[in-house]
Motif scaffolding. Structure first.
Motif, short mmCIF file in Angstrom:
data_model
loop_
_atom_site.label_atom_id
_atom_site.label_comp_id
_atom_site.label_asym_id
_atom_site.label_seq_id
_atom_site.Cartn_x
_atom_site.Cartn_y
_atom_site.Cartn_z
N MET A 177 0.79 -1.23 0.00
CA MET A 177 0.00 0.00 0.00
C MET A 177 0.83 1.29 0.00
SD MET A 177 -2.92 -1.30 -0.28
CE MET A 177 -3.82 0.24 -0.27
N ARG A 178 2.12 1.20 0.38
CA ARG A 178 2.90 2.43 0.51
C ARG A 178 4.20 2.44 -0.29
NH1 ARG A 178 1.29 4.16 6.56
NH2 ARG A 178 -0.92 4.21 6.08
N LEU A 179 5.02 1.42 -0.15
CA LEU A 179 6.31 1.38 -0.85
C LEU A 179 6.70 -0.06 -1.13
CD1 LEU A 179 8.83 2.94 -1.88
CD2 LEU A 179 9.83 2.64 0.39
N PRO A 180 6.73 -0.47 -2.35
CA PRO A 180 6.44 0.28 -3.56
C PRO A 180 4.97 0.66 -3.77
CG PRO A 180 7.93 -1.53 -4.07
CD PRO A 180 7.45 -1.71 -2.64
N GLY A 181 4.02 -0.05 -3.14
CA GLY A 181 2.63 0.35 -3.22
C GLY A 181 1.80 -0.57 -4.09
N PRO A 182 0.58 -0.12 -4.40
CA PRO A 182 -0.35 -0.94 -5.18
C PRO A 182 0.28 -1.46 -6.48
CG PRO A 182 -1.50 0.94 -4.29
CD PRO A 182 -0.05 1.15 -4.00
N GLY A 183 0.07 -2.74 -6.73
CA GLY A 183 0.65 -3.39 -7.91
C GLY A 183 1.94 -4.14 -7.62
N THR A 184 2.48 -3.98 -6.41
CA THR A 184 3.71 -4.67 -6.02
C THR A 184 3.48 -6.17 -5.91
OG1 THR A 184 4.54 -2.76 -4.81
CG2 THR A 184 5.42 -4.90 -4.15
N ILE A 185 4.46 -6.94 -6.39
CA ILE A 185 4.44 -8.39 -6.25
C ILE A 185 5.48 -8.75 -5.18
CG2 ILE A 185 4.78 -10.61 -7.39
CD1 ILE A 185 2.37 -8.95 -8.43
N TYR A 186 5.02 -9.38 -4.11
CA TYR A 186 5.86 -9.79 -2.98
C TYR A 186 6.52 -11.11 -3.37
CZ TYR A 186 6.40 -9.55 2.22
OH TYR A 186 6.85 -9.42 3.50
N MET A 187 7.83 -11.13 -3.50
CA MET A 187 8.54 -12.31 -4.00
C MET A 187 9.15 -13.16 -2.89
SD MET A 187 10.39 -10.47 -7.22
CE MET A 187 11.22 -11.95 -7.71
N GLY A 188 9.58 -12.55 -1.81
CA GLY A 188 10.23 -13.31 -0.75
C GLY A 188 10.43 -12.49 0.50
N GLN A 189 10.67 -13.20 1.61
CA GLN A 189 10.85 -12.54 2.89
C GLN A 189 11.72 -13.40 3.79
OE1 GLN A 189 9.11 -9.45 4.20
NE2 GLN A 189 10.84 -9.72 5.57
N GLU A 190 12.73 -12.79 4.39
CA GLU A 190 13.50 -13.40 5.48
C GLU A 190 13.01 -12.73 6.75
OE1 GLU A 190 17.82 -13.20 5.39
OE2 GLU A 190 17.68 -13.01 3.23
N LEU A 191 12.69 -13.52 7.77
CA LEU A 191 12.17 -12.96 9.02
C LEU A 191 12.89 -13.52 10.23
CD1 LEU A 191 8.32 -13.32 8.50
CD2 LEU A 191 9.63 -11.22 8.40
#
Length: 143
Positions: free
Chosen positions: A76-90
């Motif tokens: 919703m903010r950065l990069p915002g709408p249209g962003t594709i979330y590819m991966g996450q390390e947590l």
């Protein structure tokens, strides 16, 4: 630069060091709704009596619920709408209790092949303690 709003930023509009954040107070109903949606009814989250016997001496929010606040910033903010979330390390570093106000913040770390963005992701509680730390990779929206 702090980013906000509902605009999707393209790779050309994103700079190293750009940031965005989202703040939310975690309620009991947030945790119960999340448990219902996911099926994760671990007593650490939904049973006060059992949770008091555990390591945190009370109920805590699901770690992935906290990580969902990072998703809110990315989508919703950065990069915002249209962003594709590819991966996450947590890494979950502290528990999140009912009533905690969590700030999820992302900071642009790297642009890869002028296509993919790597961001540092961090959530802090109302005392400024880090409760989640990691990195996300995303594909920003096209023009």
């Amino acid at each position: 630069m702090e980013r906000s709003g509902l605009k999707g930023y393209t790779i050309d509009e994103i700079n190293i060091g750009d940031t965005a954040s989202f703040m939310k107070t975690i309620s009991e109903s947030d945790v119960y709704l999340f448990a219902g949606i996911t099926g994760d009814n671990n007593p650490a989250h939904i049973n006060q009596i059992e949770a008091e016997k555990g390591a945190f001496k009370g109920r805590i929010a699901h770690g992935i619920l906290t990580a969902g606040l990072v998703s809110a910033v990315l989508g919703m903010r950065l990069p915002g709408p249209g962003t594709i979330y590819m991966g996450q390390e947590l890494k979950f570093t502290k528990p999140v209790y009912f009533g905690d106000t969590i700030t999820a913040k992302v900071t642009v770390e790297e642009k890869i092949k002028n296509k993919i963005v790597k961001l540092h992701t961090q959530c802090t509680n109302q005392q400024g303690e880090i409760v989640l730390d990691g990195y996300a990779t995303v594909l920003p929206p096209k023009k």
